[in-house]
Write a protein that holds these residues in place. Sequence first.
Motif, mmCIF file in Angstrom:
data_model
loop_
_atom_site.group_PDB
_atom_site.id
_atom_site.type_symbol
_atom_site.label_atom_id
_atom_site.label_comp_id
_atom_site.label_asym_id
_atom_site.label_seq_id
_atom_site.Cartn_x
_atom_site.Cartn_y
_atom_site.Cartn_z
ATOM 1 N N ASP A 76 0.909 -1.118 -0.089
ATOM 2 C CA ASP A 76 -0.089 -0.067 0.007
ATOM 3 C C ASP A 76 0.963 1.383 0.068
ATOM 4 N N ASN A 77 0.387 2.254 -0.731
ATOM 5 C CA ASN A 77 1.195 3.603 -0.762
ATOM 6 C C ASN A 77 0.220 4.658 -1.304
ATOM 7 N N ASN A 78 0.518 5.894 -0.952
ATOM 8 C CA ASN A 78 -0.587 7.003 -1.084
ATOM 9 C C ASN A 78 0.015 8.087 -2.461
ATOM 10 N N ASN A 79 0.717 7.358 -3.222
ATOM 11 C CA ASN A 79 1.302 8.194 -4.208
ATOM 12 C C ASN A 79 0.704 7.574 -5.614
ATOM 13 N N ALA A 80 1.298 8.209 -6.619
ATOM 14 C CA ALA A 80 0.805 7.764 -8.015
ATOM 15 C C ALA A 80 1.009 6.220 -8.075
ATOM 16 N N GLY A 81 0.258 5.620 -9.194
ATOM 17 C CA GLY A 81 0.251 4.284 -9.639
ATOM 18 C C GLY A 81 1.778 3.850 -10.065
ATOM 19 N N VAL A 82 1.933 2.592 -9.948
ATOM 20 C CA VAL A 82 3.244 1.994 -10.671
ATOM 21 C C VAL A 82 2.529 0.581 -11.167
ATOM 22 N N THR A 83 3.580 -0.036 -12.194
ATOM 23 C CA THR A 83 3.213 -1.238 -12.488
ATOM 24 C C THR A 83 4.428 -2.237 -11.775
ATOM 25 N N ASN A 84 4.128 -3.558 -11.705
ATOM 26 C CA ASN A 84 5.141 -4.437 -10.971
ATOM 27 C C ASN A 84 5.269 -5.749 -11.543
ATOM 28 N N THR A 85 6.519 -6.375 -11.220
ATOM 29 C CA THR A 85 6.773 -7.804 -11.670
ATOM 30 C C THR A 85 7.002 -8.344 -10.271
ATOM 31 N N PRO A 86 6.103 -9.259 -9.956
ATOM 32 C CA PRO A 86 6.101 -9.974 -8.663
ATOM 33 C C PRO A 86 7.382 -10.982 -8.718
ATOM 34 N N GLN A 87 7.988 -11.362 -7.182
ATOM 35 C CA GLN A 87 8.930 -12.194 -6.994
ATOM 36 C C GLN A 87 8.392 -13.400 -7.555
ATOM 37 N N ALA A 88 9.318 -14.232 -7.955
ATOM 38 C CA ALA A 88 8.985 -15.668 -8.531
ATOM 39 C C ALA A 88 8.352 -16.413 -7.459
ATOM 40 N N GLY A 89 7.283 -16.960 -7.949
ATOM 41 C CA GLY A 89 6.311 -17.733 -7.192
ATOM 42 C C GLY A 89 5.157 -17.016 -6.511
ATOM 43 N N TYR A 90 4.883 -15.691 -6.925
ATOM 44 C CA TYR A 90 3.906 -15.003 -6.359
ATOM 45 C C TYR A 90 3.112 -14.509 -7.601
ATOM 46 N N THR A 91 1.780 -14.287 -7.407
ATOM 47 C CA THR A 91 0.718 -13.541 -8.507
ATOM 48 C C THR A 91 0.567 -12.338 -8.076
ATOM 49 N N SER A 92 0.314 -11.512 -8.800
ATOM 50 C CA SER A 92 -0.090 -10.096 -8.786
ATOM 51 C C SER A 92 -1.629 -9.944 -8.827
ATOM 52 N N SER A 93 -2.104 -9.216 -8.067
ATOM 53 C CA SER A 93 -3.525 -8.443 -8.193
ATOM 54 C C SER A 93 -3.710 -7.029 -7.877
ATOM 55 N N PRO A 94 -3.831 -6.121 -8.862
ATOM 56 C CA PRO A 94 -4.345 -6.593 -10.319
ATOM 57 C C PRO A 94 -2.819 -6.999 -11.155
ATOM 58 N N ASP A 95 -3.065 -7.501 -12.095
ATOM 59 C CA ASP A 95 -1.880 -8.094 -12.822
ATOM 60 C C ASP A 95 -0.949 -6.835 -13.122
ATOM 61 N N GLY A 96 0.337 -7.388 -13.138
ATOM 62 C CA GLY A 96 1.637 -6.481 -12.900
ATOM 63 C C GLY A 96 1.775 -5.302 -14.122
ATOM 64 N N ALA A 97 0.913 -5.607 -15.147
ATOM 65 C CA ALA A 97 0.961 -4.449 -16.138
ATOM 66 C C ALA A 97 0.008 -3.304 -15.995
ATOM 67 N N THR A 98 -0.934 -3.531 -14.944
ATOM 68 C CA THR A 98 -1.931 -2.526 -14.605
ATOM 69 C C THR A 98 -1.475 -1.850 -13.536
ATOM 70 N N SER A 99 -1.449 -0.302 -13.623
ATOM 71 C CA SER A 99 -1.048 0.667 -12.870
ATOM 72 C C SER A 99 -2.031 0.787 -11.524
ATOM 73 N N SER A 100 -1.201 0.619 -10.341
ATOM 74 C CA SER A 100 -2.198 0.634 -9.318
ATOM 75 C C SER A 100 -1.097 1.423 -8.021
ATOM 76 N N TYR A 101 -1.701 1.814 -6.736
ATOM 77 C CA TYR A 101 -1.068 2.248 -5.762
ATOM 78 C C TYR A 101 -1.260 1.156 -4.682
ATOM 79 N N ILE A 102 -2.125 0.131 -4.978
ATOM 80 C CA ILE A 102 -2.348 -1.023 -4.050
ATOM 81 C C ILE A 102 -2.254 -2.386 -4.759
ATOM 82 N N PHE A 103 -1.279 -3.084 -4.357
ATOM 83 C CA PHE A 103 -1.125 -4.316 -4.975
ATOM 84 C C PHE A 103 -1.210 -5.695 -3.959
ATOM 85 N N MET A 104 -1.927 -6.590 -4.332
ATOM 86 C CA MET A 104 -1.911 -7.710 -3.618
ATOM 87 C C MET A 104 -0.942 -8.909 -4.292
#
Length: 221
Positions: free
Chosen positions: A145-173
Amino acid sequence: MPTIVNQTRVAGVFGTSQVYTMPAVSAGNSILLSFQVVASSLPLTLVRDNTGVDLTLDYSAATANGEQTRFYYRRPNVAGAPTSITVTKTAATTTAVDIFEVNGIDNTSPLNVAITDASDVASTTTPSKAFTTTTANELVLSAWDNNNAGVTNTPQAGYTSSPDGATSSYIFMWFQADAGAAGAKTVGATISAARAYRMSVVTYKAATASSITSAFTVTFY
């Protein structure tokens, strides 16, 4: 060992009472629900599925510079095939939720790890959080969780990202159905721009033969 049957993210819903839909949950499975709420809209007054069952709060902690709170709720051993969850707050805000239908976690006392950064971590493009499981095959959920503008991400091996890593967000699971052998672990990702953040991690123990709830009757003649 645990499996994730369905995973649903519902984002950008505004209101005081918000209804989040999901695929019908199969009998005997568990619902895991995680979301972040702005502090001004607390306390929560209802977290209930459409069959009338209240979910159990497993863990909550301040996040995002202390201005928001991250929640983890659960309903074990589901019956009635619920298809939505209502979250009611004391003020109208926008909330994103992640809903997991899972199979194979302990039905009686599944929560093991429950940790959050005590304060915001300095800006970095490689956020991570260390934790230790004490049983094999635990299911891992981790919120960034962060309070700034959104980013995309590549999760660590073995993990899945929600939303998917290509979607910009300021909250990832970031989540993993089976963390393998008990011991020291990390969860994290590489993000597209440096951000300060707080991460939380919860883990759920796998079901054992003694923790599986029976749904049958044996008759002796």
